[in-house]
Design a protein around this motif. Structure first.
Motif, PDB file in Angstrom:
ATOM      1  N   LEU A 132       0.831  -1.204   0.000  1.00 29.14           N
ATOM      2  CA  LEU A 132       0.000   0.000   0.000  1.00 29.14           C
ATOM      3  C   LEU A 132       0.866   1.255   0.000  1.00 29.14           C
ATOM      4  CD1 LEU A 132      -2.574  -1.151   2.713  1.00 29.14           C
ATOM      5  CD2 LEU A 132      -2.777  -1.340   0.223  1.00 29.14           C
ATOM      6  N   GLN A 133       2.025   1.142   0.628  1.00 26.06           N
ATOM      7  CA  GLN A 133       2.992   2.237   0.678  1.00 26.06           C
ATOM      8  C   GLN A 133       4.384   1.644   0.495  1.00 26.06           C
ATOM      9  OE1 GLN A 133       2.252   5.611   1.120  1.00 26.06           O
ATOM     10  NE2 GLN A 133       0.107   4.994   0.973  1.00 26.06           N
ATOM     11  N   GLY A 134       5.251   2.371  -0.217  1.00 21.13           N
ATOM     12  CA  GLY A 134       6.601   1.901  -0.449  1.00 21.13           C
ATOM     13  C   GLY A 134       6.714   1.074  -1.713  1.00 21.13           C
ATOM     14  N   THR A 135       7.934   0.661  -2.034  1.00 22.31           N
ATOM     15  CA  THR A 135       8.208  -0.122  -3.236  1.00 22.31           C
ATOM     16  C   THR A 135       8.896  -1.423  -2.856  1.00 22.31           C
ATOM     17  OG1 THR A 135      10.397   0.875  -3.564  1.00 22.31           O
ATOM     18  CG2 THR A 135       8.494   1.997  -4.582  1.00 22.31           C
ATOM     19  N   PRO A 136       8.766  -2.459  -3.723  1.00 25.87           N
ATOM     20  CA  PRO A 136       9.437  -3.734  -3.410  1.00 25.87           C
ATOM     21  C   PRO A 136      10.955  -3.584  -3.269  1.00 25.87           C
ATOM     22  CG  PRO A 136       7.810  -4.046  -5.146  1.00 25.87           C
ATOM     23  CD  PRO A 136       7.907  -2.569  -4.921  1.00 25.87           C
ATOM     24  N   GLU A 137      11.526  -2.691  -4.053  1.00 22.52           N
ATOM     25  CA  GLU A 137      12.983  -2.511  -4.034  1.00 22.52           C
ATOM     26  C   GLU A 137      13.463  -1.878  -2.729  1.00 22.52           C
ATOM     27  OE1 GLU A 137      11.450  -3.129  -7.920  1.00 22.52           O
ATOM     28  OE2 GLU A 137      10.973  -1.522  -6.494  1.00 22.52           O
ATOM     29  N   ALA A 138      12.703  -0.924  -2.196  1.00 25.33           N
ATOM     30  CA  ALA A 138      13.163  -0.164  -1.026  1.00 25.33           C
ATOM     31  C   ALA A 138      12.560  -0.636   0.290  1.00 25.33           C
ATOM     32  CB  ALA A 138      12.836   1.316  -1.225  1.00 25.33           C
ATOM     33  N   ALA A 139      11.595  -1.549   0.225  1.00 24.01           N
ATOM     34  CA  ALA A 139      10.856  -1.930   1.434  1.00 24.01           C
ATOM     35  C   ALA A 139      11.760  -2.419   2.553  1.00 24.01           C
ATOM     36  CB  ALA A 139       9.813  -2.984   1.091  1.00 24.01           C
ATOM     37  N   LEU A 140      12.736  -3.260   2.227  1.00 22.68           N
ATOM     38  CA  LEU A 140      13.605  -3.840   3.258  1.00 22.68           C
ATOM     39  C   LEU A 140      15.075  -3.681   2.906  1.00 22.68           C
ATOM     40  CD1 LEU A 140      11.467  -7.039   3.789  1.00 22.68           C
ATOM     41  CD2 LEU A 140      11.865  -5.284   5.509  1.00 22.68           C
ATOM     42  N   LYS A 141      15.382  -2.624   2.182  1.00 22.18           N
ATOM     43  CA  LYS A 141      16.760  -2.377   1.756  1.00 22.18           C
ATOM     44  C   LYS A 141      17.632  -1.930   2.923  1.00 22.18           C
ATOM     45  CE  LYS A 141      19.409   0.301  -1.624  1.00 22.18           C
ATOM     46  NZ  LYS A 141      19.315   1.333  -2.689  1.00 22.18           N
ATOM     47  N   ASP A 142      17.093  -1.057   3.795  1.00 23.69           N
ATOM     48  CA  ASP A 142      17.862  -0.512   4.914  1.00 23.69           C
ATOM     49  C   ASP A 142      17.773  -1.423   6.129  1.00 23.69           C
ATOM     50  OD1 ASP A 142      18.421   1.674   3.321  1.00 23.69           O
ATOM     51  OD2 ASP A 142      16.653   2.793   4.043  1.00 23.69           O
ATOM     52  N   ARG A 143      18.858  -1.462   6.903  1.00 25.72           N
ATOM     53  CA  ARG A 143      18.884  -2.298   8.096  1.00 25.72           C
ATOM     54  C   ARG A 143      17.882  -1.836   9.146  1.00 25.72           C
ATOM     55  NH1 ARG A 143      24.809  -4.592   9.810  1.00 25.72           N
ATOM     56  NH2 ARG A 143      25.304  -5.617   7.841  1.00 25.72           N
ATOM     57  N   ASN A 144      17.629  -0.556   9.181  1.00 20.87           N
ATOM     58  CA  ASN A 144      16.683  -0.056  10.184  1.00 20.87           C
ATOM     59  C   ASN A 144      15.271   0.072   9.621  1.00 20.87           C
ATOM     60  OD1 ASN A 144      17.099   2.129   8.499  1.00 20.87           O
ATOM     61  ND2 ASN A 144      16.974   3.647  10.151  1.00 20.87           N
ATOM     62  N   GLY A 145      15.036  -0.519   8.451  1.00 22.73           N
ATOM     63  CA  GLY A 145      13.717  -0.469   7.836  1.00 22.73           C
ATOM     64  C   GLY A 145      12.782  -1.519   8.393  1.00 22.73           C
ATOM     65  N   LEU A 146      11.486  -1.236   8.360  1.00 24.96           N
ATOM     66  CA  LEU A 146      10.466  -2.162   8.838  1.00 24.96           C
ATOM     67  C   LEU A 146       9.248  -2.076   7.939  1.00 24.96           C
ATOM     68  CD1 LEU A 146       9.776  -4.100  11.293  1.00 24.96           C
ATOM     69  CD2 LEU A 146       8.506  -2.155  12.229  1.00 24.96           C
ATOM     70  N   ALA A 147       8.828  -3.212   7.402  1.00 30.70           N
ATOM     71  CA  ALA A 147       7.596  -3.280   6.614  1.00 30.70           C
ATOM     72  C   ALA A 147       6.485  -3.775   7.521  1.00 30.70           C
ATOM     73  CB  ALA A 147       7.773  -4.216   5.423  1.00 30.70           C
ATOM     74  N   ILE A 148       5.378  -3.038   7.566  1.00 26.42           N
ATOM     75  CA  ILE A 148       4.290  -3.384   8.492  1.00 26.42           C
ATOM     76  C   ILE A 148       2.988  -3.592   7.723  1.00 26.42           C
ATOM     77  CG2 ILE A 148       5.400  -2.084  10.348  1.00 26.42           C
ATOM     78  CD1 ILE A 148       3.329   0.100   9.996  1.00 26.42           C
ATOM     79  N   SER A 149       2.052  -4.291   8.353  1.00 28.58           N
ATOM     80  CA  SER A 149       0.757  -4.567   7.741  1.00 28.58           C
ATOM     81  C   SER A 149      -0.183  -3.378   7.905  1.00 28.58           C
ATOM     82  CB  SER A 149       0.120  -5.808   8.372  1.00 28.58           C
ATOM     83  OG  SER A 149      -0.192  -5.548   9.731  1.00 28.58           O
ATOM     84  N   ARG A 150      -1.259  -3.384   7.136  1.00 26.92           N
ATOM     85  CA  ARG A 150      -2.272  -2.330   7.256  1.00 26.92           C
ATOM     86  C   ARG A 150      -2.796  -2.245   8.695  1.00 26.92           C
ATOM     87  NH1 ARG A 150      -6.674   0.076   4.301  1.00 26.92           N
ATOM     88  NH2 ARG A 150      -6.155  -1.025   2.361  1.00 26.92           N
ATOM     89  N   SER A 151      -3.118  -3.420   9.288  1.00 26.64           N
ATOM     90  CA  SER A 151      -3.682  -3.411  10.640  1.00 26.64           C
ATOM     91  C   SER A 151      -2.685  -2.855  11.648  1.00 26.64           C
ATOM     92  CB  SER A 151      -4.112  -4.825  11.049  1.00 26.64           C
ATOM     93  OG  SER A 151      -3.014  -5.707  11.012  1.00 26.64           O
ATOM     94  N   MET A 152      -1.404  -3.163  11.503  1.00 23.62           N
ATOM     95  CA  MET A 152      -0.391  -2.636  12.408  1.00 23.62           C
ATOM     96  C   MET A 152      -0.236  -1.131  12.218  1.00 23.62           C
ATOM     97  SD  MET A 152       3.502  -3.994  12.946  1.00 23.62           S
ATOM     98  CE  MET A 152       4.669  -3.134  14.013  1.00 23.62           C
ATOM     99  N   ALA A 153      -0.320  -0.675  10.965  1.00 27.92           N
ATOM    100  CA  ALA A 153      -0.236   0.771  10.689  1.00 27.92           C
ATOM    101  C   ALA A 153      -1.406   1.506  11.327  1.00 27.92           C
ATOM    102  CB  ALA A 153      -0.215   1.003   9.179  1.00 27.92           C
TER     103      ALA A 153
END
Length: 790
Positions: A132-153
């Motif tokens: 819903l937000q972000g791109t597949p390439e950048a979603a988990l590229k950074d070590r301090n990055g976190l991809a979260i679900s809609r419900s968690m957001a």
């Protein structure tokens, strides 16, 4: 003409209300069961099928050869995913996948636990989880990055849009940043998580084991390029691990194999270190059950229709005399079957709609009736046509073949061929029913066995909760305060949960061990009083205790490990674990730390007094669970205020490992009894038919002095012979089928003779009760009426 046929069919159904109701009920129940099973099978086969690249997605599993043994494992070394991309050009993307369980996140005053897994940067490029937000390439590229679900957001930020780029506190020690928001996972996904963390960050966070090739824990997934040949890739990866201190020519070696990802859910068990079976066996089993129950229902229709044949014989004779062709009569009777089947389909859909909520609760599914699907309507129409033709064909051909002269002269007799066919159908019905009953009993006993088997430790009154936040550094205080609670008996800690531990290591050596013949051990770090808290029996030696200062260099092993090591007097002997030498202080009786589907593996435990992760395990007094939990929560909140208190019961977690078996046990019970019930409707039909055929014989016997009991016995014995034949046919088939099913358990019950005796006796009793009703009715009939000239 067609309108007239429909009128006649409808009038016959209305005129014979009892016959029509019984027939419709049998067909409707059979079709309702089949529809429910078809919906369940369709849902099972849809799992993981939604990924756009499903034909290119694979998972790795390992085939291990050691000590003359062969085993298959799904856990892989941490560096494998990256090595696959480097070594195999056909592999486009790859990722490790580590289950980390629930982790604590906070934003301001909002604190919550979320199911957190760790993956590589390629994850969203491989799997079709909608971002819903972000791109597949950048979603988990950074070590301090976190991809979260809609419900968690929505929980932490109010909406996916508001969450993007915002900081979120992880484990009250690290600040992460939301780099992607994905749609809530569909129910037909095997991968379950609320958020995903970067793999490299996980490795750097004190998980150095994930850098080596000797330890295994994560799964490894990869995606082939569109033009890649899977067979060639499989050949290339087979010996990929040989160059990492694993020589394929030595006694110990490991081969890599690949499995399509979308087959992972249904095919997950090993046989000779190859993927062979799993839930797919249940899908096949219940697909056959659906067909069997539908056949039983159709056979009922045939028997009930022929039971009414004497009532319609004159109609057939008159219509033939006035010129009706056989094809016309066949069309009429098939049309009547189609009409009754159509009514039954409507009734079946109503049954399915009413029972779906209960069925979903039973199977833990979210199945709905797909009325908006054209294919579903096509299936219903097809089901109506096929069932109508199968159920109506024999009665139509049978009735249309009757001789009009013999009918009208009143000398209608049915030949041995038609009698044998009807009896054969009853034998077939009851054979299927007995097969289902035997399966029901054996599945129930096996599920009961795994639920109640002595695991080697006491899982009752044993809880565990995560060792997180400040609990790790304050464990001594936590331990002391928990033991002051009157209802708490023992406290310790361990890295894994008591009910499940799938980690493995090959870095174990001992005096006299062959460095080329390595064995996979299950490693675990534990605290003082581990053995006492788990209530594990010691074969020899002792538990970890503060009274012995040298315990930090001591090891506990289980009997399976002792068999591998071969020490006759193990206490005090040396073991080397990853360059860390220590002595054996105790040998544990084998206990199950995985499900009973697998054999007990060699286990090695070491003392870790500075454990910062894993689980606290607490033994509480029986009958004082509520007050103990309340007091434990108070202590944890005081020492670890920024983390919510969550806990698990070991016995419940253990039971969840057999959820599939529990569902199968319940479904097989319900379907077995339904099959028996529907079969009895058919038996009732045949009893009715026989009584009608032998009306004058019964009258003559009564005139000559036969009692009601004599006549009931006379009519019943023929049917009991059919059930006895069914028992003889079904028993060996059931034994073979259930023996195959039990092979999926490393620890299983034995199939005993009384199981077949119980199933057979139950079938005989039910059949006798069914037949007795019609037999007694015929026996009580006034012989004057039966012998009266027509």
């Amino acid at each position: 003409m067609i309108r007239n046929y429909l009128k006649i069919a409808f009038r016959n159904l209305v005129r014979n209300k009892t016959f029509s109701a019984v027939n419709m009920l049998g067909l409707a129940l059979g079709m309702a069961c089949s529809l429910l099973i078809m919906l369940w099978v369709q849902d099972e086969r849809s799992v993981d099928a939604f990924h756009a690249n499903k034909n290119q997605l694979y998972r790795i599993y390992m085939r291990e050869f050691f000590s003359g043994k062969l085993q298959g494992v799904i856990w892989t070394p941490g560096p494998l995913a990256e090595e696959l991309k480097k070594s195999i050009p056909e592999i486009q993307y790859s990722t490790p996948y580590e289950w980390v369980s629930d982790q604590t996140f906070s934003v301001g005053t909002k604190i919550n636990k979320q199911a957190t897994n760790t993956v590589g940067p390629d994850f969203f490029k491989m799997f079709s989880f909608k971002l819903l937000q972000g791109t597949p390439e950048a979603a988990l590229k950074d070590r301090n990055g976190l991809a979260i679900s809609r419900s968690m957001a929505e929980v932490f930020f109010g909406s996916p849009e508001a969450a993007m780029g915002k900081p979120i506190r992880f484990d009250n020690r690290t600040d992460l940043r939301v780099t992607a928001v994905f749609e809530n996972l569909p129910p037909n996904s095997t991968l379950k998580f609320d958020c995903l963390r970067n793999w490299d960050a996980y490795v750097a966070d004190g998980n150095d084991w994930a850098k080596g090739w000797d330890s295994t824990d994560p799964l490894t997934f990869f995606m082939l390029r569109a033009d890649a040949d899977p067979a060639k890739v499989a050949a290339k990866i087979r010996h990929l691990l040989d160059k990492f201190n694993r020589d394929g020519n030595k006694p110990f070696h490991t081969e890599l194999a690949m499995q399509p990802f979308h087959e992972y859910y249904l095919n997950s068990t090993f046989k000779n270190a190859e993927i062979d079976g799993g839930r797919i066996e249940y899908v096949r089993l219940f697909s056959f059950v659906a067909v069997f129950i539908l056949l039983i229902a159709c056979i009922n229709f045939m028997n009930l229709a022929t039971a009414r044949s004497a009532k319609r014989a004159k109609e057939v004779g008159v219509r033939k005399v006035v010129g009706a062709m056989r094809s016309i009569l066949i069309g009429q009777f098939v049309g009547e079957a189609m009409l009754l089947t159509a009514f039954s389909v409507v009734l079946a859909v109503l049954f399915v709609g009413l029972t779906l909520p209960v069925f979903n609760s039973l199977t833990d599914k979210q199945i709905t009736l797909p009325f908006d699907s054209l294919s579903s309507w096509a299936i219903l129409v097809g089901l109506t046509l096929v069932t109508g033709l199968i159920a109506g064909s024999y009665p139509a051909f049978f009735l249309s073949s009757l001789n009009p002269i013999r009918i009208l002269k009143g000398t209608l007799k049915f030949d041995a061929k038609s009698t044998w066919l009807r009896q054969g159908l009853v034998v077939f019905q009851f054979s299927l029913s007995i097969l289902l009953m035997v399966g029901m009993i054996i599945i129930y006993r096996q599920v009961e066995y795994v639920q109640t088997k002595n695991l080697g430790y006491d899982r009752e009154n044993l809880i565990y909760f995560p060792l997180e936040g400040d609990l790790g550094k304050n464990f001594d205080i936590l331990n002391r305060e928990l033991l002051q609670i009157p209802s708490v008996k023992n406290v310790s800690h361990m890295t894994a949960s008591p009910a499940s531990n799938g980690a493995g290591t090959e870095g174990i050596s001992w005096a006299g061990s062959d460095p080329n013949d390595k064995v996979r051990f299950t490693p675990v770090s534990v605290g003082y009083d581990f053995v006492k808290t788990m209530n594990i029996r010691l074969r020899e030696g002792r538990d970890y205790s503060k009274e012995f200062g040298a315990d930090s260099s001591g090891y506990l092993i289980n009997e399976a490990a002792l068999k591998v090591i071969g020490y006759k007097h193990p206490i005090g002997q040396t073991i080397n674990w990853g360059g860390r030498k220590g002595t054996i202080i105790g040998v544990l009786n084998d206990f199950h730390f995985q499900s009973l589907h697998t054999t007990i593996r060699p286990l090695i435990a070491h003392l870790n007094t500075r454990q910062r992760s894993g689980n606290v395990i607490v033994r509480i007094e029986a009958g004082k669970t509520a007050e103990a939990l309340a007091q434990i929560e108070t202590v944890c909140k005081k020492l670890n205020p920024t983390f919510p208190f969550t806990y698990s019961f070991t016995d419940q977690e253990y039971a969840r490992q057999y959820q599939s078996e529990q569902v199968v046990s319940k479904l097989s019970t319900y379907f077995a009894f339904l099959a028996i019930f529907i079969s009895c409707l058919g038996l009732f039909g045949l009893a009715t038919f026989t009584a009608e055929q032998r009306t004058k014989e019964i009258g003559v016997r009564k005139v000559l002095g036969a009692s009601v009991a004599n006549i009931v016995g006379l009519l019943s014995q023929d049917f009991l012979k059919l059930v006895a034949i069914a028992i003889v046919i079904a028993s060996p088939v059931a034994w073979w089928a259930m023996s195959q099913w039990l092979q999926g358990f490393a620890y299983q019950i034995t199939i005993e003779w009384w199981v077949f005796a119980v199933a057979g006796s139950l079938a005989v009793l039910i059949a006798l009760l069914t037949v007795s009703f019609q037999s007694i009715k015929a026996a009580l009939m006034n012989p004057v009426r039966s012998l009266r000239s027509e």
